[in-house]
Design a protein around this motif. Structure first.
Motif, short mmCIF file in Angstrom:
data_model
loop_
_atom_site.label_atom_id
_atom_site.label_comp_id
_atom_site.label_asym_id
_atom_site.label_seq_id
_atom_site.Cartn_x
_atom_site.Cartn_y
_atom_site.Cartn_z
N THR A 96 54.19 5.53 1.80
CA THR A 96 53.45 6.52 1.32
C THR A 96 52.49 6.03 1.64
OG1 THR A 96 53.94 5.20 -0.49
CG2 THR A 96 55.71 6.18 -0.59
N GLY A 97 51.09 6.66 1.67
CA GLY A 97 49.95 5.82 1.42
C GLY A 97 49.46 5.41 2.60
N GLY A 98 50.62 5.77 3.39
CA GLY A 98 50.58 5.65 5.61
C GLY A 98 49.53 5.30 6.05
N SER A 99 48.42 6.56 6.12
CA SER A 99 47.56 7.27 6.89
C SER A 99 46.64 6.50 7.32
CB SER A 99 46.98 8.40 6.41
OG SER A 99 46.36 8.51 5.47
N ARG A 100 46.36 5.00 6.58
CA ARG A 100 45.06 4.58 6.39
C ARG A 100 44.70 2.82 5.72
NH1 ARG A 100 41.50 4.66 1.66
NH2 ARG A 100 41.73 6.94 0.72
N GLY A 101 44.17 1.82 5.29
CA GLY A 101 44.27 1.37 5.40
C GLY A 101 45.56 -0.03 4.86
N ILE A 102 46.28 -0.50 3.64
CA ILE A 102 47.15 -0.93 4.31
C ILE A 102 48.55 -0.90 5.20
CG2 ILE A 102 48.94 -3.02 2.68
CD1 ILE A 102 46.44 -3.78 1.06
N GLY A 103 49.01 1.33 4.22
CA GLY A 103 49.55 1.68 3.99
C GLY A 103 50.06 1.59 5.52
N LEU A 104 48.55 2.11 6.40
CA LEU A 104 48.62 2.18 8.29
C LEU A 104 49.23 0.41 9.24
CD1 LEU A 104 48.50 4.19 10.85
CD2 LEU A 104 45.65 3.44 10.77
N ALA A 105 48.69 -0.06 8.58
CA ALA A 105 48.55 -1.81 8.79
C ALA A 105 50.50 -1.85 9.08
CB ALA A 105 48.46 -2.53 7.95
N ILE A 106 51.33 -1.37 7.88
CA ILE A 106 52.53 -1.76 7.37
C ILE A 106 53.25 -0.24 7.99
CG2 ILE A 106 54.46 -1.37 5.96
CD1 ILE A 106 52.34 -2.31 3.50
N ALA A 107 52.56 0.18 7.99
CA ALA A 107 53.29 1.13 9.74
C ALA A 107 53.68 0.95 10.59
CB ALA A 107 53.14 2.79 9.42
N THR A 108 52.10 0.21 11.41
CA THR A 108 51.61 0.00 13.17
C THR A 108 52.77 -1.13 12.64
OG1 THR A 108 49.62 0.67 12.81
CG2 THR A 108 50.13 -1.11 13.99
N LYS A 109 53.46 -2.06 11.96
CA LYS A 109 53.65 -3.85 11.80
C LYS A 109 55.44 -3.41 12.44
CE LYS A 109 54.72 -8.08 11.98
NZ LYS A 109 53.56 -8.52 13.38
N LEU A 110 55.13 -2.09 11.43
CA LEU A 110 57.30 -1.80 11.71
C LEU A 110 57.38 -0.78 13.27
CD1 LEU A 110 58.00 -0.23 8.26
CD2 LEU A 110 58.69 -2.34 8.90
N ALA A 111 56.32 0.07 12.98
CA ALA A 111 56.74 0.56 14.61
C ALA A 111 57.07 -0.29 16.06
CB ALA A 111 55.59 1.70 15.12
N GLU A 124 56.16 11.18 12.10
CA GLU A 124 55.84 12.31 11.47
C GLU A 124 55.65 12.32 10.40
OE1 GLU A 124 56.08 15.11 12.95
OE2 GLU A 124 57.73 14.94 14.17
N GLN A 125 54.33 12.96 9.97
CA GLN A 125 53.18 12.78 8.63
C GLN A 125 53.81 13.84 7.88
OE1 GLN A 125 50.14 14.36 11.49
NE2 GLN A 125 49.40 16.10 9.67
N TYR A 126 53.52 13.55 6.21
CA TYR A 126 53.85 14.74 5.21
C TYR A 126 53.00 14.67 4.43
CZ TYR A 126 58.99 14.22 8.27
OH TYR A 126 59.51 14.56 8.81
N PHE A 127 52.47 15.73 4.20
CA PHE A 127 52.16 15.71 2.38
C PHE A 127 53.06 15.93 1.37
CE2 PHE A 127 49.23 17.87 -0.10
CZ PHE A 127 48.12 17.21 0.17
N CYS A 128 51.97 14.98 0.52
CA CYS A 128 53.39 14.50 -0.56
C CYS A 128 52.46 13.80 -1.82
CB CYS A 128 54.64 13.98 -0.24
SG CYS A 128 55.69 13.83 -1.69
N ASP A 129 51.97 13.96 -2.67
CA ASP A 129 51.63 14.26 -4.17
C ASP A 129 53.64 13.41 -4.63
OD1 ASP A 129 50.52 12.87 -6.41
OD2 ASP A 129 49.61 14.57 -6.53
N VAL A 130 53.46 11.67 -4.42
CA VAL A 130 54.46 11.04 -4.81
C VAL A 130 54.07 11.13 -7.10
CG1 VAL A 130 54.27 9.12 -2.84
CG2 VAL A 130 52.88 8.84 -4.54
N SER A 131 53.07 11.62 -6.95
CA SER A 131 53.22 11.68 -8.73
C SER A 131 53.97 12.76 -8.66
CB SER A 131 51.60 11.57 -9.35
OG SER A 131 50.70 13.04 -8.71
#
Length: 247
Positions: free
Chosen positions: A11-26, A58-65
């Motif tokens: 979640t929050g994976g499109s930039r910043g820390i989230g994108l860095a995490i997604a990149t590391k896992l990928a 894949e990308q998903y638009f989602c307000d997690v709240s």
């Protein structure tokens, strides 16, 4: 670390820390489902960046709240990816003000995304992880969730809540082969801190024993470890990634 055939929801994976995490896992071979809100172009750009590692993205638009929206996106990810192995709760917002000036909307918005959003995602993946008898839940807290911070009562409360939530979930799911941990970043170089003046950044660095502002990759490295087989006996922990700031 090998994450081949694993699927991570970030979640929050499109930039910043989230994108860095997604990149590391990928980079480790994981398939990635990015959840984001805001500008669709950021989600598209993140997907393009991650696709270079040859895994499904894949990308998903989602307000997690939003409880129902979170449930629907989890169901969709399970359907399209065949399952979820890692849940990374990284989505977060700030509405910084002294309590004197903080209104109810400021408080509710931050609690809604940061804390309730984390609960929503855990709630909707809970049974899935139980049935698989495997799962890694890693949630982003903050050192201000440990120490508090003037002008961030709402943010601090949400991040402290994530710690309590993490420990409770860890106790509930430990017997099912599911771990739940949190990372607590300190000053990290993201869009929020990059706009600060050099004078402010230097003042921040002076407080940090490591004498540098952290990078999103510093956080991503710890998250990747917590998702790995090497961390299978680590649960209910809060790991500071702060260069010693909160010692």
């Amino acid at each position: 670390m090998d994450f081949t055939n694993k699927t991570a929801v970030v979640t929050g994976g499109s930039r910043g820390i989230g994108l860095a995490i997604a990149t590391k896992l990928a980079q480790g071979g994981a398939n990635i489902a990015i959840l984001y809100v805001g500008d669709e172009s950021e989600g598209i750009k993140a997907k393009e960046e991650l696709s270079q590692y040859g895994t499904k993205v894949e990308q998903y638009f989602c307000d997690v709240s939003d409880f129902e929206a979170s449930q629907k996106v989890v169901e969709k990810v399970i359907e399209e990816f065949g399952g979820i192995d890692f849940l990374i709760n990284n989505a977060g917002i700030t509405r910084d003000k002294l309590i004197l000036n903080m209104d109810e909307k400021d408080f509710d918005a931050v609690i809604g995304v940061n804390l309730k959003g984390t609960f929503n995602m855990i709630k909707h993946t809970y049974k899935h992880f139980m049935k698989k008898r495997f799962g890694r839940i890693v949630s982003t807290s903050s050192i201000v969730g440990l120490n508090g911070n003037a002008g961030q009562a709402n943010y601090s409360a949400s991040k402290a809540g994530i710690i309590g939530l993490t420990k409770s979930v860890a106790k509930e799911l430990a017997g099912r082969g599911v771990t739940a941990n949190a990372v607590a970043p300190g000053y990290i170089g993201t869009d929020m801190t990059n706009v600060l003046s050099d004078k402010v950044k230097d003042a921040m660095k002076a407080q940090i024993p490591a004498k540098r502002i952290g990078t999103p990759e510093d956080v991503a490295n710890v998250v990747a470890f917590l998702c790995s087989d090497e961390a299978s006996y680590v649960t209910g922990e809060v790991i500071r990634v702060d260069g010693g700031l909160a010692m």
